[in-house]
Design an enzyme around this catalytic site. Structure first.
Site, PDB file in Angstrom:
ATOM      1  N   ARG A  82      37.904  54.301  37.712  1.00  0.00           N
ATOM      2  CA  ARG A  82      38.650  53.430  38.616  1.00  0.00           C
ATOM      3  C   ARG A  82      40.099  53.281  38.155  1.00  0.00           C
ATOM      4  NH1 ARG A  82      35.780  47.806  39.809  1.00  0.00           N
ATOM      5  NH2 ARG A  82      36.683  47.274  37.788  1.00  0.00           N
ATOM      6  N   LYS A 184      42.892  48.329  41.301  1.00  0.00           N
ATOM      7  CA  LYS A 184      42.939  47.141  40.454  1.00  0.00           C
ATOM      8  C   LYS A 184      44.335  47.049  39.853  1.00  0.00           C
ATOM      9  CE  LYS A 184      39.582  44.627  37.696  1.00  0.00           C
ATOM     10  NZ  LYS A 184      39.015  43.760  38.745  1.00  0.00           N
TER      11      LYS A 184
HETATM   12  C1  LIG Z   1      37.822  43.441  39.408  1.00  0.00           C
HETATM   13  C2  LIG Z   1      37.654  43.035  40.821  1.00  0.00           C
HETATM   14  C3  LIG Z   1      36.379  42.879  41.407  1.00  0.00           C
HETATM   15  C4  LIG Z   1      35.097  43.003  40.623  1.00  0.00           C
HETATM   16  O1  LIG Z   1      34.882  44.270  40.124  1.00  0.00           O
HETATM   17  P1  LIG Z   1      33.853  44.514  38.931  1.00  0.00           P
HETATM   18  O2  LIG Z   1      34.016  45.952  38.620  1.00  0.00           O
HETATM   19  O3  LIG Z   1      32.504  44.202  39.444  1.00  0.00           O
HETATM   20  O4  LIG Z   1      34.249  43.597  37.827  1.00  0.00           O
HETATM   21  C5  LIG Z   1      36.323  42.575  42.758  1.00  0.00           C
HETATM   22  N1  LIG Z   1      37.442  42.400  43.493  1.00  0.00           N
HETATM   23  C6  LIG Z   1      38.674  42.518  42.954  1.00  0.00           C
HETATM   24  C7  LIG Z   1      39.864  42.309  43.822  1.00  0.00           C
HETATM   25  C8  LIG Z   1      38.821  42.835  41.611  1.00  0.00           C
HETATM   26  O5  LIG Z   1      40.049  42.945  41.093  1.00  0.00           O
END
Ligand SMILES: *Cc1c(COP(=O)(O)O)cnc(C)c1O
Length: 341
Positions: A82, A184
């Protein structure tokens, strides 16, 4: 390994500096070999790309101690993948996912004294991130980058028991169609701060964002994906190109299908359907699942049948199974648990 003398059950979620962090630098078109350091400070130009145009992406995962005493982390390869995708979208060089996993392992090992013991409910939160570090004033991608990983111990998420959340349908938008909602990046959080501060002032725990184009479909919250359960026990998760592909949500979908034999639908979810669901939860690394008890749309309340006292029954089963897999008392699918020590 002597553990640090911390009050694991009460450390909360704040930054606690640990001994070592990982740093790699990208200069002249290549990553150096990377190293662990005790230096928690970053010195950079006042004109660094990250400071001017927010060129930065991050990840979040946890290390913890299993029932058998091993220190492990959960699916770090997916975080590495990711981060690669996030970097590409912001025109940053890719830090290869194989190196990412290795760097996570090294960093956790170097901070083993801060990995909370089994049963404490606390974990070691791992924060990998990278950013443009050389001076950038004309708008363009930076030339040089730094990749870092630090760790910080965090307390149990559901301290004092599970409390279902009350959330509001936000008047603000999180991510545009064809924008950056699926990566992210700090930029998605900077613009959500006003919305969450507003929601908190009004007494809500979280925001539910709708799709900005039509405002009829459920997207996600500021930092967690939605998971719904229908009255006939089908798990439903919103599908959208502008939500962040949560690793927790993807893992819960697998658990629902392959461990619990439930039907799963990943599809567009209209806000109009929400009133008909039996359960609702928020999925993310921090809590695994936080149950939602009430959703408020401009004064109109939708009260989930699971109520304000506990998780719904299917949500609870999903939660117990995934945390059981993580803690090592339920057999994990191949490749899910990365043993560190
Ligand atoms: C990090 C994040 C999540 C959750 O992702 P995980 O991989 O399950 O921790 C969901 N939504 C957003 C906007 C995020 O930044």
């Amino acid at each position: 390994m002597e553990k640090k003398n911390l009050d694991w059950a009460n450390i909360g979620f704040g930054y606690i500096k640990t001994d070592k962090r990982y740093v790699a630098n990208y200069t002249n078109g290549a990553w150096d070999e990377g190293t662990l350091t005790e230096d928690d400070m970053i010195t950079m130009s006042e004109c660094a790309g990250v400071l001017q145009y927010a060129q930065t992406v991050f990840e979040g995962l946890k290390a913890y101690t299993t029932e058998s005493g091993h220190i492990v982390t959960f699916r770090p390869d997916l975080n590495g993948e990711r981060l690669e995708n996030s970097a590409k979208r912001l025109e940053m060089p890719v830090f290869p996912k194989e190196r990412f996993v290795q760097a996570v392992i090294e960093t956790v090992r170097a901070n083993e004294a801060y990995v909370p013991p089994f049963g404490s409910g606390a974990t070691l939160y791992i924060r990998p991130y990278m950013f443009g570090i050389n001076p950038v004033i004309g708008v363009k991608p930076a030339d040089d980058y730094q990749f870092r990983i630090f760790t910080t111990p965090v307390g149990p998420y559901f301290k004092g028991g599970v409390r279902p959340l009350t959330i509001k349908v936000s008047d603000f938008d999180r991510a545009a169609p064809h924008g950056t909602g699926h990566i992210k990046a700090g930029l998605n959080y900077a613009m959500s701060l006003h919305a969450i501060v507003t929601a908190h002032k009004e007494g809500f725990d979280e925001n539910m964002y709708l799709d900005p184009a039509t405002r009829t479909k459920v997207e996600e919250t500021g930092g967690a994906n939605f998971l719904f359960v229908t009255k006939d026990n089908t798990v439903v998760t919103p599908k959208s190109d502008s939500i962040l592909p949560s690793i927790t949500r993807r893992s819960l979908v697998y658990v629902a299908e392959h461990y619990l034999g439930l039907k799963v639908e990943e599809r567009e979810v209209y806000f109009d359907e929400v009133k008909d669901f039996a359960e609702c939860g928020l999925c993310g690394t921090a809590a695994v699942i936080s149950p939602v008890g009430k959703i408020v749309d401009h004064g109109k309340e939708i009260c989930m049948p699971s109520g304000m006292e506990k998780m719904g029954p299917i949500t609870q089963k999903l939660y117990d199974t995934l945390t059981g897999i993580q803690m090592g008392h339920i057999e994990a699918p191949k490749g899910w648990i990365q043993v560190i020590d």
